[in-house]
Design an enzyme around this catalytic site. Sequence first.
Site, PDB file in Angstrom:
ATOM      1  N   GLY A 275       0.849  -1.184   0.000  1.00 53.19           N
ATOM      2  CA  GLY A 275       0.000   0.000   0.000  1.00 53.19           C
ATOM      3  C   GLY A 275       0.887   1.236   0.000  1.00 53.19           C
ATOM      4  N   ARG A 312      -1.896  11.401  10.430  1.00 57.26           N
ATOM      5  CA  ARG A 312      -0.760  10.601  10.900  1.00 57.26           C
ATOM      6  C   ARG A 312       0.071  11.286  11.996  1.00 57.26           C
ATOM      7  NH1 ARG A 312       3.009   9.073   8.255  1.00 57.26           N
ATOM      8  NH2 ARG A 312       3.129   6.964   9.050  1.00 57.26           N
ATOM      9  N   TYR A 316      -0.022   8.951  15.190  1.00 56.68           N
ATOM     10  CA  TYR A 316       1.169   8.134  15.449  1.00 56.68           C
ATOM     11  C   TYR A 316       2.382   8.974  15.821  1.00 56.68           C
ATOM     12  CZ  TYR A 316      -1.332   5.179  11.942  1.00 56.68           C
ATOM     13  OH  TYR A 316      -2.233   4.470  11.195  1.00 56.68           O
ATOM     14  N   CYS A 342      -9.497  22.468  16.924  1.00 58.76           N
ATOM     15  CA  CYS A 342      -9.426  22.774  18.356  1.00 58.76           C
ATOM     16  C   CYS A 342      -8.983  21.557  19.163  1.00 58.76           C
ATOM     17  CB  CYS A 342     -10.770  23.302  18.837  1.00 58.76           C
ATOM     18  SG  CYS A 342     -11.175  24.818  17.979  1.00 58.76           S
TER      19      CYS A 342
HETATM   20  C1  LIG Z   1      -2.864  -2.166   5.558  1.00 54.56           C
HETATM   21  C2  LIG Z   1      -2.638  -3.503   4.956  1.00 54.56           C
HETATM   22  C3  LIG Z   1      -1.754  -3.662   3.892  1.00 54.56           C
HETATM   23  C4  LIG Z   1      -0.912  -2.548   3.349  1.00 54.56           C
HETATM   24  O1  LIG Z   1       0.068  -2.145   4.252  1.00 54.56           O
HETATM   25  P1  LIG Z   1       1.188  -1.108   3.763  1.00 54.56           P
HETATM   26  O2  LIG Z   1       2.034  -0.911   4.955  1.00 54.56           O
HETATM   27  O3  LIG Z   1       0.493   0.141   3.357  1.00 54.56           O
HETATM   28  O4  LIG Z   1       1.928  -1.739   2.633  1.00 54.56           O
HETATM   29  C5  LIG Z   1      -1.654  -4.919   3.322  1.00 54.56           C
HETATM   30  N1  LIG Z   1      -2.383  -5.958   3.787  1.00 54.56           N
HETATM   31  C6  LIG Z   1      -3.235  -5.842   4.816  1.00 54.56           C
HETATM   32  C7  LIG Z   1      -3.999  -7.013   5.274  1.00 54.56           C
HETATM   33  C8  LIG Z   1      -3.397  -4.610   5.433  1.00 54.56           C
HETATM   34  O5  LIG Z   1      -4.241  -4.502   6.474  1.00 54.56           O
END
Ligand SMILES: *Cc1c(COP(=O)(O)O)cnc(C)c1O
Length: 414
Positions: A275, A312, A316, A342
């Site tokens: 991702g 983020r 985090y 706020c």
């Molecule tokens: C969030 C997620 C991903 C992607 O994670 P990245 O760190 O963005 O690559 C892949 N598989 C599952 C099951 C996820 O929950």
Amino acid sequence: MTAFPTLNGLLHTENVALADIARTYQTPTYVYSRQALTTAFEQFQSGLTGHDHLICFAVKANPSLAILNLFARLGAGFDIVSGGELARVLAAGGDPQKVVFSGVGKSHAEIHAALEAGIFCFNVESTNELQRIQQVAADMGKIAPVSLRVNPNVDAKTHPYISTGLKNNKFGVAFEDAHGLYKQAAQMPNIAVHGVDCHIGSQITELSPFLDALDKVLGLVDALATENIHIQHIDVGGGVGITYSDETPPDFKAYTAAIMQKLAGRQVKVLFEPGRALVGNAGVLLTKVEYLKPGETKNFAIVDAAMNDLMRPALYDAYHRISTIAPSAAPVQTYEVVGPVCESGDFLGHDRDLAIAEGDYLAIHSAGAYGMSMASNYNTRGRAAEVLVDGEQTHLIREREQIADLFKLERLLP
Ligand SMILES: *Cc1c(COP(=O)(O)O)cnc(C)c1O
């Protein structure tokens, strides 16, 4: 190799200056580069030529229809975690036969929709979910292809909120239980055991956790083979990290080579679920400096983007590089870059040295992943516009949300 280089003092992506985008579309606006997205996908794929593979983009990192469509055109599959994401993939022209469905809470309706669409595989996260899928598939007269998402209990060495492969996480089937559950699955009339899946976390910057997890998964695959349960695909999950500041994650070549080396000699298809690694550094969030507010101990730069646009940092304590997009005559000062929401947790960056005046624009870098996808309407703020740059062209891929839309589903009491 950045997708957002500075040319003649102006921050660009492809052939467009971000200052022009800010003027045309106003702020806050997410800006993505088509070329950066394409290059990331192609580089990831280049290490896999000659191997049976499927790259399933993790939709939750950036679910924009235009971006999903771009990846679909490049041949990507998709990793979804909800029925909503399935609907997006279909609306974007994605191939349902390249979709894997992850997530711990799949509802009856979501399982039904996925079977109806004919997805590639369910990544099953519990015994009860397996039983529910069997039930829904039986009611529909279908066979559901499944993998079990196993939890290998390895430490991904990342932020606890984005670590998923440890025993105390809610994700996956405990490694010790996986074998028994596969045997049950193999007996279920409407379940077809296809694969095994493992996703240990996100923003992982070392190879060793991936390889340790894969070793455990391969041990399971071999044990299952002795019981005549033959695994046809191994889904190694996502989680490859990116550089936000000075992290040095493995490059795609090193990562895929290390995985493929472990799979050498095996007749299995390999699935990846990247991702962040495909989109994170292909996008920035453009914002305008509304006010400079000197304080006794800190100077604040109050910008028009906030934690509702990019969560983020607040969630985090994540670091995003922040830069100007054009030269400024203002003196360099150290600022807390904060939004108008706020909450004291509404910050985008601490202690940033910036030469800025009110009305200047800033780019918040590495915002292509888990940026817009986590945006909310907190403080009744409409969500940002999104623009995708392609060469000289800019495409508005999502309009700025209008305030009236934010309460159009609400009703006054009679
Ligand atoms: C969030 C997620 C991903 C992607 O994670 P990245 O760190 O963005 O690559 C892949 N598989 C599952 C099951 C996820 O929950």
